[in-house]
Design a protein around this motif. Structure first.
Motif, PDB file in Angstrom:
ATOM      1  N   GLU A   1       0.823  -1.206   0.000  1.00  8.00           N
ATOM      2  CA  GLU A   1       0.000   0.000   0.000  1.00  8.00           C
ATOM      3  C   GLU A   1       0.866   1.268   0.000  1.00  8.00           C
ATOM      4  OE1 GLU A   1      -3.652   2.059   2.546  1.00  8.00           O
ATOM      5  OE2 GLU A   1      -2.746   0.204   3.280  1.00  8.00           O
ATOM      6  N   MET A   2       1.929   1.278   0.798  1.00  5.60           N
ATOM      7  CA  MET A   2       2.810   2.440   0.854  1.00  5.60           C
ATOM      8  C   MET A   2       3.542   2.628  -0.477  1.00  5.60           C
ATOM      9  SD  MET A   2       2.216   3.921   3.697  1.00  5.60           S
ATOM     10  CE  MET A   2       3.539   5.111   3.774  1.00  5.60           C
ATOM     11  N   CYS A   3       3.969   1.539  -1.087  1.00  7.82           N
ATOM     12  CA  CYS A   3       4.619   1.636  -2.395  1.00  7.82           C
ATOM     13  C   CYS A   3       3.666   2.244  -3.414  1.00  7.82           C
ATOM     14  CB  CYS A   3       5.097   0.265  -2.870  1.00  7.82           C
ATOM     15  SG  CYS A   3       6.569  -0.340  -2.026  1.00  7.82           S
ATOM     16  N   GLU A   4       2.445   1.772  -3.423  1.00 10.86           N
ATOM     17  CA  GLU A   4       1.456   2.306  -4.358  1.00 10.86           C
ATOM     18  C   GLU A   4       1.192   3.785  -4.089  1.00 10.86           C
ATOM     19  OE1 GLU A   4      -1.711  -0.516  -3.768  1.00 10.86           O
ATOM     20  OE2 GLU A   4      -0.865  -1.914  -5.245  1.00 10.86           O
ATOM     21  N   TYR A   5       1.116   4.148  -2.823  1.00 13.81           N
ATOM     22  CA  TYR A   5       0.875   5.540  -2.433  1.00 13.81           C
ATOM     23  C   TYR A   5       1.988   6.450  -2.944  1.00 13.81           C
ATOM     24  CZ  TYR A   5       0.209   9.668   0.468  1.00 13.81           C
ATOM     25  OH  TYR A   5       0.035  10.955   0.905  1.00 13.81           O
ATOM     26  N   TYR A   6       3.241   6.006  -2.806  1.00 11.53           N
ATOM     27  CA  TYR A   6       4.396   6.801  -3.246  1.00 11.53           C
ATOM     28  C   TYR A   6       4.763   6.541  -4.708  1.00 11.53           C
ATOM     29  CZ  TYR A   6       5.154   8.341   1.532  1.00 11.53           C
ATOM     30  OH  TYR A   6       5.004   8.915   2.760  1.00 11.53           O
ATOM     31  N   LYS A   7       3.910   5.797  -5.412  1.00 11.48           N
ATOM     32  CA  LYS A   7       4.131   5.469  -6.827  1.00 11.48           C
ATOM     33  C   LYS A   7       5.473   4.772  -7.056  1.00 11.48           C
ATOM     34  CE  LYS A   7       1.008   9.071  -8.501  1.00 11.48           C
ATOM     35  NZ  LYS A   7       0.045   8.698  -7.560  1.00 11.48           N
ATOM     36  N   ILE A   8       5.766   3.844  -6.160  1.00 13.45           N
ATOM     37  CA  ILE A   8       6.966   3.014  -6.260  1.00 13.45           C
ATOM     38  C   ILE A   8       6.547   1.725  -6.960  1.00 13.45           C
ATOM     39  CG2 ILE A   8       8.679   1.713  -4.935  1.00 13.45           C
ATOM     40  CD1 ILE A   8       8.346   3.867  -2.715  1.00 13.45           C
ATOM     41  N   PRO A   9       7.256   1.314  -8.013  1.00 11.74           N
ATOM     42  CA  PRO A   9       6.879   0.072  -8.706  1.00 11.74           C
ATOM     43  C   PRO A   9       6.937  -1.116  -7.735  1.00 11.74           C
ATOM     44  CG  PRO A   9       8.659   1.225  -9.857  1.00 11.74           C
ATOM     45  CD  PRO A   9       8.445   1.932  -8.569  1.00 11.74           C
ATOM     46  N   VAL A  10       5.840  -1.865  -7.661  1.00 11.02           N
ATOM     47  CA  VAL A  10       5.755  -2.964  -6.699  1.00 11.02           C
ATOM     48  C   VAL A  10       4.975  -4.121  -7.308  1.00 11.02           C
ATOM     49  CG1 VAL A  10       3.656  -2.073  -5.571  1.00 11.02           C
ATOM     50  CG2 VAL A  10       5.213  -3.563  -4.288  1.00 11.02           C
ATOM     51  N   THR A  11       5.346  -5.320  -6.911  1.00 10.62           N
ATOM     52  CA  THR A  11       4.605  -6.516  -7.283  1.00 10.62           C
ATOM     53  C   THR A  11       4.637  -7.478  -6.102  1.00 10.62           C
ATOM     54  OG1 THR A  11       4.273  -8.177  -9.005  1.00 10.62           O
ATOM     55  CG2 THR A  11       6.549  -7.781  -8.322  1.00 10.62           C
ATOM     56  N   THR A  12       3.716  -8.410  -6.102  1.00 10.55           N
ATOM     57  CA  THR A  12       3.677  -9.426  -5.045  1.00 10.55           C
ATOM     58  C   THR A  12       3.838 -10.801  -5.681  1.00 10.55           C
ATOM     59  OG1 THR A  12       1.266  -9.541  -5.209  1.00 10.55           O
ATOM     60  CG2 THR A  12       2.177  -8.069  -3.525  1.00 10.55           C
ATOM     61  N   ILE A  13       4.478 -11.700  -4.940  1.00  8.33           N
ATOM     62  CA  ILE A  13       4.538 -13.090  -5.379  1.00  8.33           C
ATOM     63  C   ILE A  13       4.328 -14.005  -4.180  1.00  8.33           C
ATOM     64  CG2 ILE A  13       6.014 -12.620  -7.370  1.00  8.33           C
ATOM     65  CD1 ILE A  13       8.330 -13.815  -5.925  1.00  8.33           C
ATOM     66  N   LYS A  14       3.760 -15.155  -4.476  1.00 10.04           N
ATOM     67  CA  LYS A  14       3.533 -16.146  -3.428  1.00 10.04           C
ATOM     68  C   LYS A  14       4.876 -16.613  -2.869  1.00 10.04           C
ATOM     69  CE  LYS A  14      -0.792 -18.150  -5.011  1.00 10.04           C
ATOM     70  NZ  LYS A  14      -1.470 -19.392  -5.398  1.00 10.04           N
ATOM     71  N   PRO A  15       4.883 -17.053  -1.610  1.00  3.74           N
ATOM     72  CA  PRO A  15       6.124 -17.578  -1.034  1.00  3.74           C
ATOM     73  C   PRO A  15       6.666 -18.731  -1.882  1.00  3.74           C
ATOM     74  CG  PRO A  15       4.483 -17.243   0.675  1.00  3.74           C
ATOM     75  CD  PRO A  15       3.798 -17.029  -0.642  1.00  3.74           C
ATOM     76  N   LEU A  16       7.988 -18.783  -1.968  1.00  3.91           N
ATOM     77  CA  LEU A  16       8.641 -19.836  -2.736  1.00  3.91           C
ATOM     78  C   LEU A  16       8.555 -21.158  -1.990  1.00  3.91           C
ATOM     79  CD1 LEU A  16      11.792 -17.771  -3.768  1.00  3.91           C
ATOM     80  CD2 LEU A  16       9.736 -18.211  -5.124  1.00  3.91           C
ATOM     81  N   LYS A  17       8.663 -22.232  -2.740  1.00  4.49           N
ATOM     82  CA  LYS A  17       8.593 -23.574  -2.173  1.00  4.49           C
ATOM     83  C   LYS A  17       9.731 -23.784  -1.168  1.00  4.49           C
ATOM     84  CE  LYS A  17       8.370 -28.407  -3.495  1.00  4.49           C
ATOM     85  NZ  LYS A  17       8.461 -29.365  -4.586  1.00  4.49           N
ATOM     86  N   LYS A  18       9.394 -24.379  -0.037  1.00  2.00           N
ATOM     87  CA  LYS A  18      10.374 -24.693   1.007  1.00  2.00           C
ATOM     88  C   LYS A  18      10.987 -26.054   0.681  1.00  2.00           C
ATOM     89  CE  LYS A  18       8.956 -21.186   3.609  1.00  2.00           C
ATOM     90  NZ  LYS A  18       9.009 -19.984   2.857  1.00  2.00           N
ATOM     91  N   MET A  19      12.149 -26.031   0.008  1.00  2.00           N
ATOM     92  CA  MET A  19      12.773 -27.278  -0.455  1.00  2.00           C
ATOM     93  C   MET A  19      14.246 -27.370  -0.065  1.00  2.00           C
ATOM     94  SD  MET A  19      13.062 -26.362  -4.445  1.00  2.00           S
ATOM     95  CE  MET A  19      14.389 -25.322  -4.990  1.00  2.00           C
ATOM     96  N   TRP A  20      14.620 -26.604   0.947  1.00  2.00           N
ATOM     97  CA  TRP A  20      16.028 -26.500   1.309  1.00  2.00           C
ATOM     98  C   TRP A  20      16.362 -27.395   2.497  1.00  2.00           C
ATOM     99  CZ3 TRP A  20      18.470 -24.109  -2.484  1.00  2.00           C
ATOM    100  CH2 TRP A  20      17.711 -23.281  -3.312  1.00  2.00           C
ATOM    101  N   HIS A  21      17.598 -27.377   2.941  1.00  2.00           N
ATOM    102  CA  HIS A  21      18.056 -28.272   3.998  1.00  2.00           C
ATOM    103  C   HIS A  21      17.859 -27.727   5.409  1.00  2.00           C
ATOM    104  CE1 HIS A  21      20.267 -29.986   0.513  1.00  2.00           C
ATOM    105  NE2 HIS A  21      19.818 -31.094   1.076  1.00  2.00           N
TER     106      HIS A  21
END
Length: 160
Positions: A97-117
């Motif tokens: 919301e703050m990024c949009e308010y300040y016209k900062i380019p923003v995108t969202t992505i789902k959390p990445l798969k937990k496949m690590w050690h």
């Protein structure tokens, strides 16, 4: 995907969000933890300098997951986990919301798969260092943000 000089990836957290700043050309990666007010100040400063280089903010958006219940955790522990997850999601939404308010380019992505050690499939310090080259101590939020930036940039992940 538009080519960006810099990708700022954020793993939202109530106390301090993990922040990774990746310069895509040289694969230079810097990680940090910032409180919400300091994070917004940082993003505003970056936005003032965007004339010199295009950037985008990438926010991990756990609220986009279709299922997020904790029925396997009993009683108070499950309630505490759900409360913390909800609070972190709200911080992420406020960052967007703050990024949009300040016209900062923003995108969202789902959390990445937990496949690590690491514990619960999280990425370890050694694993993130193996393909990003970042050295020194870093915490889980920083590693998650670094991984998010790396993946968003489409850079290869080669675990040694």
């Amino acid at each position: 995907m538009t080519k960006y000089h810099t990708i700022i990836a954020i793993d939202p957290d109530v106390d301090k969000s993990g922040v990774a700043t990746l310069q895509t050309e040289g694969k230079k990666l810097i990680t940090n933890n910032l409180t919400f007010p300091k994070l917004i100040d940082f993003l505003k400063r970056m936005n003032e300098d965007k004339i010199h280089f295009p950037f985008i903010v990438v926010v991990e958006a756990g609220w986009l997951n279709s299922v997020s219940n904790y029925h396997t955790e009993a009683g108070r522990r499950g309630q505490r986990i759900a409360k913390n997850v909800g609070a972190n999601h709200q911080v992420g939404k406020m960052i967007v919301e703050m990024c949009e308010y300040y016209k900062i380019p923003v995108t969202t992505i789902k959390p990445l798969k937990k496949m690590w050690h690491g514990k619960d499939g999280k990425i370890t310090q050694e694993e993130i260092a193996s393909f990003t080259g970042i050295v020194g101590r870093n915490n889980q939020e920083e590693r998650d943000a670094a991984l998010l930036a790396w993946v968003y940039a489409g850079l290869p992940i080669k675990v040694k």
